[in-house]
Design an enzyme around this catalytic site. Structure first.
Site, PDB file in Angstrom:
ATOM      1  N   HIS A 199       0.816  -1.214   0.000  1.00 44.10           N
ATOM      2  CA  HIS A 199       0.000   0.000   0.000  1.00 44.10           C
ATOM      3  C   HIS A 199       0.851   1.265   0.000  1.00 44.10           C
ATOM      4  CE1 HIS A 199      -3.738  -2.265   1.681  1.00 44.10           C
ATOM      5  NE2 HIS A 199      -3.480  -2.536   0.427  1.00 44.10           N
TER       6      HIS A 199
ATOM      7  N   CYS B  52       3.718  -6.570 -25.746  1.00 43.49           N
ATOM      8  CA  CYS B  52       3.651  -5.908 -24.435  1.00 43.49           C
ATOM      9  C   CYS B  52       4.854  -6.348 -23.602  1.00 43.49           C
ATOM     10  CB  CYS B  52       2.376  -6.312 -23.696  1.00 43.49           C
ATOM     11  SG  CYS B  52       0.849  -5.959 -24.581  1.00 43.49           S
TER      12      CYS B  52
END
Length: 756
Positions: A367, A682
Site C-alpha cells: 500500500h 507488451c
C-alpha cells in the site's frame, strides 16, 4: 487452564511479587521457572539468555542443576538456538523429531518428549528463550503458548533491568562502516533524489509490563484507539494528490484495519492477562510479526504490514512518545529510512522536504508503494540491513532507476550523480518535447506506441507522453489492493473513469490475472501451495473456474463501455477453446444486459495474450475469432527457456535478443497480418530501445510499454530506417551470430540510430 488471559494472569500476579523483591537476579530467575512450571503443571521450565553471543542456560526447573551456566547453544543450534535465531515459537509433541534437535546429555533431558519454547524479545531481537518440557508426548494448547509469550515479555523487562544480556541486545543506529558504500535494492517507485538519512521511527520501548489496574489500562487503550482513528480519518481527508486513484482504495482498506474489532479484542485479552496497555499492544504486535515471518503470500504480508504500522501508531499514542520523524518535522532534504511504512505514516511527511524512501522490506503491491507513486516519491525496497548500513544524518544519493543508493558518497560520487541527474532531466525534457511528434521512421513508416497501465492515475501518461492509447490495462490491481472482492459497481466506476480519461484513444482491458504468485487472501484456496505458481492455476484458468468472478467483471466492463468501443483480452490463453469459453461468457452477459434494455458498447473487440508457446501452434484456429493478439514477452521468455524470471541466478542468463525469441516472434508476423489481426508486443522487451529496434525489424508495428519508455522509443524510431533494418534482421535470423545483441548494437551505431 481455562483461558490464556486467566492462566497468564495467575502467573503474572506471582511474578509481580518476584520482580518487586530485592533478591539477586539469579534468584528471581530461579523463582520464575518454578512459578511457570507449577502453573503449567510442567515437569521442566528453563530460561536461556544470550551472553557473549551464545545462549546460556540460566535457570531451570526439571533439568539437571549442574547444567546451569554450563549448557550453551549457538544461535541457530538446537531447538533453543532455532527459536532465538528465527524469533519464532516452537510447539512439538516429539522434540527429537525436529531436524534442529540437539541433545545435551548434561541436562538429563533424554526422558522428556514434548517441547514448547518462545523467544524473549528486546528491541525486536531475541535475547533469550523460555521453554517447557513434558515426559508425555503432547502438543501444548494455544492458551499455554500464549501464557508463555506473555511471561516472556515480563522476563524481557526483568533481564534488561538486571543487565543480564549482551549490550548487543540493544539495537544500534550507527553503521558498522563510515566509508562510502553502494547498497542495492528493489525498484518500487522510479526516480532519483539526494538527501540526508532520517529514521522514520525510533522504537517505543516498553519499560513496564505488569499492570496494577486492568481497568485503567483498558481506558488508556480505548482513548488511544479513538485518537488514532481520528488521525487516520484526518489524514485520509487531507490527502492532496487528486481524487479517484487506487490510493483512495488503499486508505479505505487501511481505515478498515483501524476499526477492526478482532485487533482491539486481542489487545483487551492481553490486558486481561495482567499486562499494561503498552505491553498488551506490543504483545499482540509480536504475534503479528511472527505470523508475518510465516506468510509466503506477499499480498497477505502487505496487509499484515498495515496492521504493524497501526500498532506502532497506537503504541506511540498510548505511551505519549509521539516522536516520529514526521511529527518532529523534517529540517532539510530527506531520504526516509524505515523497515516498512504504512500509507498513513507516509502521508504525514512534508512533501517539500521528503525526497525519497528506502525500505528494508516493501513490495510492488504494498500500500505504501501505491501511495508513494501517487505522491511522486521514489522508493527503493528490499534493502537488507539498511538500518545497520546507514546512519542517521548520512548523505544519500538515491537512484531507484538503477536500483541502488550511495551512502556517505565521496565528492567524486556526488559529481557523477549530479551529472547523471542533470542528464536525466535534460533527456526527460527532450522526450517531453517529442510528445506531440508521431513515431514515424526515417523512411516514413508510422508505428503505434501504447502504454501499459494498472492504476487510474496512469491514464494521465497518455497526455504526458503523447502515446496512442493504452495497450494493456491490468485490471487485477484493483483486486490486489482491496481487502475484499471489489464490487461490480466499484469495478465499473474504475473502468468508466479510465475510458473517459482516455477520450477517443483506445484502451485494451486485460481480464484479471490473479492466482499463482498473485493470490488474493479473500479467495478460498483449495489447492496446496504451488511449486511453480507462474505456470499454475492463474489468469484465465482460474477465471474460467471462478465463473462468478469473471461474470461480475464482464458486466462491469460492458456497462462501463456503454456507447463506446470495448477492447478486452484474456491472459494466458493456452488453447483456442479457453478463449472461446471466455468470449462466450462475455457474450452471455451482453445478452443478459440487452434483454434488460441496458445501454451496451457500440463494438466489442476480443483479443488474446500469447504468453504460452503452445498457442502459437494453433494460430490458424484462433486468428479467425480475434481482433488482436498481444504477446506478453515477460512470461513468454520464461516459458520458452524454462527459466523462472524471479530466480536471480537466471534473471540475466537468457537474453531477449536471442535467436530463439526473435525467431519465435517472427513466426507470428505473417499469419496475423494475413488474418488482419493487430499484433502488439507488451512487456519490458518493447520498452528497451535496442530490443524495440529488433522487434520493428521483425515487422512488428505496435508496442505497448511503460510510460517512461515512450520518449526513448519514440526518439529511436525517428532515427531508424525500417526497410534497411528489416533486411538486416532477415540476414541475422538466417545465420544468427553468437552475440546477437552486439551485432544489433553495432548496426545501430553504423546507422546513427539513437539508443540512449
Amino acid at each position: 487452564m481455562t483461558t490464556a488471559a486467566a492462566s497468564a494472569r495467575e502467573i503474572l500476579v506471582r511474578l509481580h511479587d518476584v520482580m518487586a523483591s530485592r533478591t539477586p537476579a539469579q534468584s528471581k530467575l530461579n523463582a520464575v521457572v518454578g512459578i511457570v512450571g507449577e502453573a503449567m503443571a510442567s515437569e521442566v521450565c528453563s530460561i536461556y539468555l544470550l551472553r557473549e553471543g551464545v545462549l546460556e542456560l540460566f535457570a531451570t526447573r526439571g533439568l539437571a542443576q549442574e547444567a546451569v551456566h554450563v549448557t550453551k547453544l549457538a544461535m541457530g543450534e538446537g531447538l533453543v538456538g532455532t527459536i532465538a535465531e528465527q524469533v519464532e515459537t516452537l510447539n512439538l509433541d516429539e522434540a527429537a523429531s525436529h531436524p534442529d534437535f540437539a541433545y545435551r546429555p548434561e541436562t538429563g533431558e533424554d526422558r522428556f518428549h514434548s517441547f514448547a519454547g518462545v523467544p524473549i524479545i528486546r528491541r525486536e531481537r531475541a535475547v533469550g528463550v523460555l521453554c517447557v518440557q513434558h515426559v508425555e508426548s503432547r502438543r501444548y494448547a494455544d492458551v499455554e503458548i500464549e501464557a508463555l509469550q506473555t511471561v516472556a515479555m515480563v522476563l524481557s523487562e526483568l533481564i534488561a533491568n538486571a543487565e543480564l544480556v549482551d549490550a548487543s541486545g540493544a539495537a544500534t543506529m550507527r553503521p558498522q562502516s563510515t566509508a562510502p558504500m553502494r547498497i542495492a535494492g528493489l525498484r518500487l517507485v522510479d526516480g532519483m533524489a539526494s538527501g540526508y538519512a532520517v529514521f522514520h521511527q525510533p522504537r517505543v520501548h516498553v519499560e513496564h509490563t505488569v499492570a496494577e489496574d486492568a481497568e485503567a489500562e483498558r481506558h488508556r487503550v480505548y482513548a488511544a484507539f479513538d485518537k488514532m482513528r481520528d488521525q487516520i480519518e484526518r489524514l485520509a481527508s487531507q490527502a492532496e494528490f487528486g481524487g479517484g486513484g487506487e490510493h483512495e482504495e488503499v486508505l479505505e482498506t487501511y481505515k478498515m484495519f483501524a476499526y477492526d474489532e478482532g485487533w482491539s479484542r486481542r489487545i483487551n485479552e492481553a490486558i486481561d492477562s495482567g499486562l499494561t496497555a503498552e505491553a498488551a499492544i506490543e504483545r499482540v504486535q509480536q504475534r503479528t510479526r511472527m505470523r508475518m515471518r510465516q506468510i509466503d503470500d506477499p499480498l497477505l504480508a502487505d496487509r499484515m504490514h498495515d496492521l504493524e504500522d497501526l500498532s506502532n501508531r497506537l503504541l506511540r499514542i498510548v505511551s505519549g512518545q509521539m516522536g516520529t520523524a514526521a511529527q518532529m518535522g523534517l529540517r532539510q532534504d530527506t531520504i526516509l529510512i524505515a523497515r516498512n511504512l504504512g500509507p498513513a505514516e507516509l502521508l504525514e511527511y512534508d512533501r517539500r522536504r521528503l525526497k525519497g524512501v528506502i525500505l528494508e522490506e516493501g513490495s510492488l503491491t504494498a500500500h505504501v508503494t501505491i501511495v508513494a507513486r501517487a505522491m511522486g516519491v521514489p522508493v527503493l525496497g528490499r534493502v537488507r540491513d539498511v538500518r545497520r548500513l546507514i546512519g542517521e544524518g548520512d548523505l544519500l544519493l538515491l537512484d531507484v532507476t538503477a536500483g541502488n543508493v550511495f551512502a556517505r558518497p565521496s565528492s567524486a560520487m556526488e559529481e557523477v550523480f549530479e551529472t547523471a541527474l542533470q542528464l536525466r532531466q535534460k533527456r526527460r525534457a527532450v522526450f517531453a518535447a517529442l510528445k506531440s511528434e508521431a513515431p514515424v521512421t526515417k523512411d516514413g513508416h508510422r508505428l503505434t506506441l501504447m502504454v501499459n497501465a494498472g492504476l487510474r492515475d496512469d491514464v494521465s501518461a497518455l497526455d504526458m507522453t503523447g502515446a496512442d492509447g493504452i495497450g494493456l490495462f491490468r485490471t487485477e490491481f484493483q483486486f490486489l489492493v482491496s481487502a475484499t472482492l471489489p464490487s461490480r459497481e466499484r469495478q465499473q466506476r474504475l473502468y468508466r473513469d479510465v475510458l473517459e480519461a482516455a477520450g477517443d484513444r483506445p484502451v485494451v482491458f486485460r481480464t484479471v490475472d490473479i492466482g499463482g504468485d498473485k493470490a488474493l487472501p479473500y479467495l478460498n484456496k483449495t489447492d496446496a501451495d504451488e511449486e511453480n505458481p507462474a505456470m499454475g492455476w492463474r489468469a484465465l484458468r482460474l477465471a474460467l473456474e471462478r465463473g462468478g468472478l469473471m461474470k461480475v467483471q464482464a458486466r462491469a466492463l460492458l456497462e462501463a463501455a456503454a456507447g463506446r468501443t470495448l477492447s478486452v483480452m484474456f491472459p494466458m490463453v493456452s488453447e483456442p477453446w479457453e478463449f472461446d469459453e471466455a468470449r462466450a461468457l462475455f457474450e452471455a452477459q451482453r445478452d443478459w444486459l440487452s434483454a434488460r434494455n441496458k445501454k451496451l458498447p457500440t463494438e466489442i473487440r476480443y483479443g488474446a495474450m500469447l504468453e504460452v508457446p503452445a498457442l502459437a501452434e494453433q494460430l490458424d484456429l484462433l486468428l479467425p475469432n480475434i481482433s488482436f493478439l498481444s504477446v506478453g514477452t515477460n512470461d513468454l521468455t520464461q516459458f520458452l527457456f524454462a527459466a523462472d524470471r524471479a530466480n536471480p541466478k537466471l534473471a540475466e542468463r537468457y537474453d531477449w535478443l536471442s535467436a530463439a525469441i526473435l525467431r519465435f516472434l517472427a513466426r507470428l508476423v505473417e499469419p496475423t497480418r494475413a488474418a488482419d489481426v493487430q499484433l502488439t508486443v507488451c512487456g519490458e522487451m518493447g520498452g528497451r530501445p535496442l530490443e524495440a529496434m529488433a522487434l520493428i525489424g521483425l515487422g512488428i508495428e505496435r508496442l505497448s510499454i511503460t510510460p517512461a519508455a515512450v520518449g526513448p522509443i519514440k526518439a529511436m524510431v525517428r532515427t531508424l530506417d525500417r526497410a534497411a533494418l528489416s533486411a538486416h534482421m532477415a540476414t541475422l535470423l538466417k545465420a544468427p551470430p553468437r552475440d546477437m545483441r552486439g551485432a544489433l548494437t553495432e548496426w545501430a551505431r553504423q546507422h546513427d540510430v539513437e539508443l540512449a
